[in-house]
Design a protein around this motif. Sequence first.
Motif, PDB file in Angstrom:
ATOM      1  N   ARG A  74       0.789  -1.165   0.071  1.00 28.04           N
ATOM      2  CA  ARG A  74      -0.098  -0.016  -0.132  1.00 28.04           C
ATOM      3  C   ARG A  74       0.730   1.317   0.017  1.00 28.04           C
ATOM      4  O   ARG A  74       0.500   2.176  -0.777  1.00 28.04           O
ATOM      5  CB  ARG A  74      -1.071  -0.146   1.169  1.00 28.04           C
ATOM      6  CG  ARG A  74      -1.847   1.210   1.379  1.00 28.04           C
ATOM      7  CD  ARG A  74      -2.870   1.082   2.549  1.00 28.04           C
ATOM      8  NE  ARG A  74      -3.288   2.428   2.692  1.00 28.04           N
ATOM      9  CZ  ARG A  74      -2.569   3.502   3.582  1.00 28.04           C
ATOM     10  NH1 ARG A  74      -1.384   3.139   4.008  1.00 28.04           N
ATOM     11  NH2 ARG A  74      -3.213   4.396   3.888  1.00 28.04           N
ATOM     12  N   ARG A  77       2.393   1.794  -3.477  1.00 29.78           N
ATOM     13  CA  ARG A  77       1.547   2.370  -4.250  1.00 29.78           C
ATOM     14  C   ARG A  77       1.091   3.569  -4.197  1.00 29.78           C
ATOM     15  O   ARG A  77       1.318   4.491  -5.261  1.00 29.78           O
ATOM     16  CB  ARG A  77       0.120   1.629  -4.204  1.00 29.78           C
ATOM     17  CG  ARG A  77       0.048   0.381  -4.952  1.00 29.78           C
ATOM     18  CD  ARG A  77      -1.594  -0.081  -4.892  1.00 29.78           C
ATOM     19  NE  ARG A  77      -1.442  -1.682  -4.731  1.00 29.78           N
ATOM     20  CZ  ARG A  77      -1.899  -2.320  -3.719  1.00 29.78           C
ATOM     21  NH1 ARG A  77      -2.158  -1.687  -2.862  1.00 29.78           N
ATOM     22  NH2 ARG A  77      -1.985  -3.601  -3.661  1.00 29.78           N
ATOM     23  N   HIS A  78       0.952   4.333  -3.005  1.00 31.42           N
ATOM     24  CA  HIS A  78       0.953   5.628  -2.571  1.00 31.42           C
ATOM     25  C   HIS A  78       2.091   6.408  -2.957  1.00 31.42           C
ATOM     26  O   HIS A  78       2.128   7.578  -3.509  1.00 31.42           O
ATOM     27  CB  HIS A  78       0.527   6.086  -1.314  1.00 31.42           C
ATOM     28  CG  HIS A  78      -1.007   5.533  -0.913  1.00 31.42           C
ATOM     29  ND1 HIS A  78      -1.965   6.275  -1.113  1.00 31.42           N
ATOM     30  CD2 HIS A  78      -1.500   4.295  -0.637  1.00 31.42           C
ATOM     31  CE1 HIS A  78      -3.055   5.830  -0.895  1.00 31.42           C
ATOM     32  NE2 HIS A  78      -2.981   4.579  -0.516  1.00 31.42           N
ATOM     33  N   ARG A  79       3.379   5.941  -2.697  1.00 27.87           N
ATOM     34  CA  ARG A  79       4.699   6.586  -3.152  1.00 27.87           C
ATOM     35  C   ARG A  79       4.725   6.914  -4.695  1.00 27.87           C
ATOM     36  O   ARG A  79       4.991   7.827  -5.083  1.00 27.87           O
ATOM     37  CB  ARG A  79       5.794   5.914  -2.566  1.00 27.87           C
ATOM     38  CG  ARG A  79       7.160   6.416  -2.789  1.00 27.87           C
ATOM     39  CD  ARG A  79       8.306   5.753  -2.943  1.00 27.87           C
ATOM     40  NE  ARG A  79       8.254   4.716  -3.924  1.00 27.87           N
ATOM     41  CZ  ARG A  79       8.512   4.772  -5.396  1.00 27.87           C
ATOM     42  NH1 ARG A  79       8.864   6.058  -5.794  1.00 27.87           N
ATOM     43  NH2 ARG A  79       8.536   3.895  -6.160  1.00 27.87           N
ATOM     44  N   GLN A  80       4.433   5.688  -5.517  1.00 24.11           N
ATOM     45  CA  GLN A  80       4.199   5.778  -6.868  1.00 24.11           C
ATOM     46  C   GLN A  80       3.337   6.677  -7.320  1.00 24.11           C
ATOM     47  O   GLN A  80       3.538   7.779  -8.181  1.00 24.11           O
ATOM     48  CB  GLN A  80       4.115   4.508  -7.546  1.00 24.11           C
ATOM     49  CG  GLN A  80       5.118   3.540  -7.183  1.00 24.11           C
ATOM     50  CD  GLN A  80       4.647   1.930  -7.987  1.00 24.11           C
ATOM     51  OE1 GLN A  80       3.676   1.757  -8.324  1.00 24.11           O
ATOM     52  NE2 GLN A  80       5.641   0.994  -7.643  1.00 24.11           N
ATOM     53  N   TYR A  81       1.988   6.916  -6.713  1.00 28.96           N
ATOM     54  CA  TYR A  81       1.114   7.774  -7.010  1.00 28.96           C
ATOM     55  C   TYR A  81       1.434   9.256  -6.650  1.00 28.96           C
ATOM     56  O   TYR A  81       1.485  10.288  -7.685  1.00 28.96           O
ATOM     57  CB  TYR A  81      -0.364   7.741  -6.212  1.00 28.96           C
ATOM     58  CG  TYR A  81      -1.380   8.707  -6.488  1.00 28.96           C
ATOM     59  CD1 TYR A  81      -1.753   8.952  -7.710  1.00 28.96           C
ATOM     60  CD2 TYR A  81      -1.606   9.501  -5.407  1.00 28.96           C
ATOM     61  CE1 TYR A  81      -2.859  10.008  -7.769  1.00 28.96           C
ATOM     62  CE2 TYR A  81      -2.590  10.582  -5.458  1.00 28.96           C
ATOM     63  CZ  TYR A  81      -3.279  10.722  -6.886  1.00 28.96           C
ATOM     64  OH  TYR A  81      -4.172  11.569  -6.613  1.00 28.96           O
ATOM     65  N   ARG A  86       2.424   6.636 -11.132  1.00 33.91           N
ATOM     66  CA  ARG A  86       1.071   5.588 -11.566  1.00 33.91           C
ATOM     67  C   ARG A  86      -0.128   6.573 -11.292  1.00 33.91           C
ATOM     68  O   ARG A  86      -0.295   7.403 -10.443  1.00 33.91           O
ATOM     69  CB  ARG A  86       0.914   4.757 -10.104  1.00 33.91           C
ATOM     70  CG  ARG A  86      -0.083   3.950 -10.228  1.00 33.91           C
ATOM     71  CD  ARG A  86      -0.198   2.942  -8.983  1.00 33.91           C
ATOM     72  NE  ARG A  86       0.850   1.985  -8.935  1.00 33.91           N
ATOM     73  CZ  ARG A  86       0.649   0.594  -8.828  1.00 33.91           C
ATOM     74  NH1 ARG A  86      -0.716   0.168  -9.072  1.00 33.91           N
ATOM     75  NH2 ARG A  86       1.832  -0.100  -8.770  1.00 33.91           N
ATOM     76  N   ARG A  88      -4.111   7.865 -10.806  1.00 34.29           N
ATOM     77  CA  ARG A  88      -4.995   7.624  -9.570  1.00 34.29           C
ATOM     78  C   ARG A  88      -6.144   6.478 -10.091  1.00 34.29           C
ATOM     79  O   ARG A  88      -6.075   5.605  -9.030  1.00 34.29           O
ATOM     80  CB  ARG A  88      -6.033   8.761  -9.374  1.00 34.29           C
ATOM     81  CG  ARG A  88      -6.745   8.680  -8.380  1.00 34.29           C
ATOM     82  CD  ARG A  88      -7.381   9.727  -7.679  1.00 34.29           C
ATOM     83  NE  ARG A  88      -8.320   9.787  -6.577  1.00 34.29           N
ATOM     84  CZ  ARG A  88      -7.880   9.320  -5.176  1.00 34.29           C
ATOM     85  NH1 ARG A  88      -6.706   9.469  -5.016  1.00 34.29           N
ATOM     86  NH2 ARG A  88      -8.687   9.451  -4.422  1.00 34.29           N
ATOM     87  N   GLU A  89      -6.199   6.272 -11.426  1.00 36.57           N
ATOM     88  CA  GLU A  89      -7.211   5.122 -11.699  1.00 36.57           C
ATOM     89  C   GLU A  89      -6.426   3.651 -11.474  1.00 36.57           C
ATOM     90  O   GLU A  89      -6.957   2.700 -11.391  1.00 36.57           O
ATOM     91  CB  GLU A  89      -7.403   5.368 -13.422  1.00 36.57           C
ATOM     92  CG  GLU A  89      -8.273   6.387 -13.308  1.00 36.57           C
ATOM     93  CD  GLU A  89      -7.501   7.764 -13.653  1.00 36.57           C
ATOM     94  OE1 GLU A  89      -6.328   7.633 -14.036  1.00 36.57           O
ATOM     95  OE2 GLU A  89      -8.069   8.900 -13.568  1.00 36.57           O
ATOM     96  N   GLU A  90      -5.061   3.676 -11.628  1.00 37.18           N
ATOM     97  CA  GLU A  90      -4.354   2.214 -11.339  1.00 37.18           C
ATOM     98  C   GLU A  90      -4.110   2.247  -9.986  1.00 37.18           C
ATOM     99  O   GLU A  90      -3.062   1.421  -9.785  1.00 37.18           O
ATOM    100  CB  GLU A  90      -3.239   2.370 -12.344  1.00 37.18           C
ATOM    101  CG  GLU A  90      -3.823   2.325 -13.633  1.00 37.18           C
ATOM    102  CD  GLU A  90      -2.443   2.304 -14.657  1.00 37.18           C
ATOM    103  OE1 GLU A  90      -1.273   2.009 -14.162  1.00 37.18           O
ATOM    104  OE2 GLU A  90      -2.876   2.627 -15.925  1.00 37.18           O
ATOM    105  N   LEU A  91      -4.274   3.126  -9.059  1.00 42.18           N
ATOM    106  CA  LEU A  91      -3.869   2.958  -7.598  1.00 42.18           C
ATOM    107  C   LEU A  91      -4.356   1.640  -6.949  1.00 42.18           C
ATOM    108  O   LEU A  91      -3.639   1.149  -6.330  1.00 42.18           O
ATOM    109  CB  LEU A  91      -4.400   4.040  -6.993  1.00 42.18           C
ATOM    110  CG  LEU A  91      -3.936   4.206  -5.438  1.00 42.18           C
ATOM    111  CD1 LEU A  91      -2.187   4.722  -5.599  1.00 42.18           C
ATOM    112  CD2 LEU A  91      -4.328   5.491  -4.885  1.00 42.18           C
ATOM    113  N   TYR A  92      -5.918   1.303  -7.277  1.00 43.19           N
ATOM    114  CA  TYR A  92      -5.932   0.058  -6.725  1.00 43.19           C
ATOM    115  C   TYR A  92      -6.789  -0.606  -7.829  1.00 43.19           C
ATOM    116  O   TYR A  92      -7.489  -0.068  -8.855  1.00 43.19           O
ATOM    117  CB  TYR A  92      -7.173   0.076  -5.507  1.00 43.19           C
ATOM    118  CG  TYR A  92      -6.256   0.583  -4.022  1.00 43.19           C
ATOM    119  CD1 TYR A  92      -5.601  -0.201  -3.719  1.00 43.19           C
ATOM    120  CD2 TYR A  92      -6.398   2.037  -3.863  1.00 43.19           C
ATOM    121  CE1 TYR A  92      -4.880   0.192  -2.489  1.00 43.19           C
ATOM    122  CE2 TYR A  92      -5.596   2.613  -2.889  1.00 43.19           C
ATOM    123  CZ  TYR A  92      -4.865   1.714  -2.046  1.00 43.19           C
ATOM    124  OH  TYR A  92      -4.181   2.136  -0.845  1.00 43.19           O
TER     125      TYR A  92
END
Length: 101
Positions: A74, A77-81, A86, A88-92
């Motif tokens: 998690r 993912r947030h670091r990449q966002y 990354r 926002r649509e590919e966050l989860y």
Amino acid sequence: MSLGPFFRLPFTDLTGCMVNHQHYSRCAGFEMKMMDCLEAYGVERGKEKCKTLIEDFKECALRTKQKLRIREMRLERHRQYFAGERPREELYAKPPTDDSF
């Protein structure tokens, strides 16, 4: 993790078997192996001899490594966002549709 009651009373002998993991198929095997080992060596000596079995049962019951792995994914993912790597649509992943269960 406590392996035995603090006070030994007839009431603790009656209710000692009420809390266990035998109804949950995931940890039942680990608990049986751990309890068999502790029964063979006794509680005090079994803490040393059965250390790996106790650790395996704790991990199965508490899922500490799994929770840490999920937390790290998690955070990555947030670091990449926030770094712009990354969108926002590919966050989860998208949740399944309502009729898929």
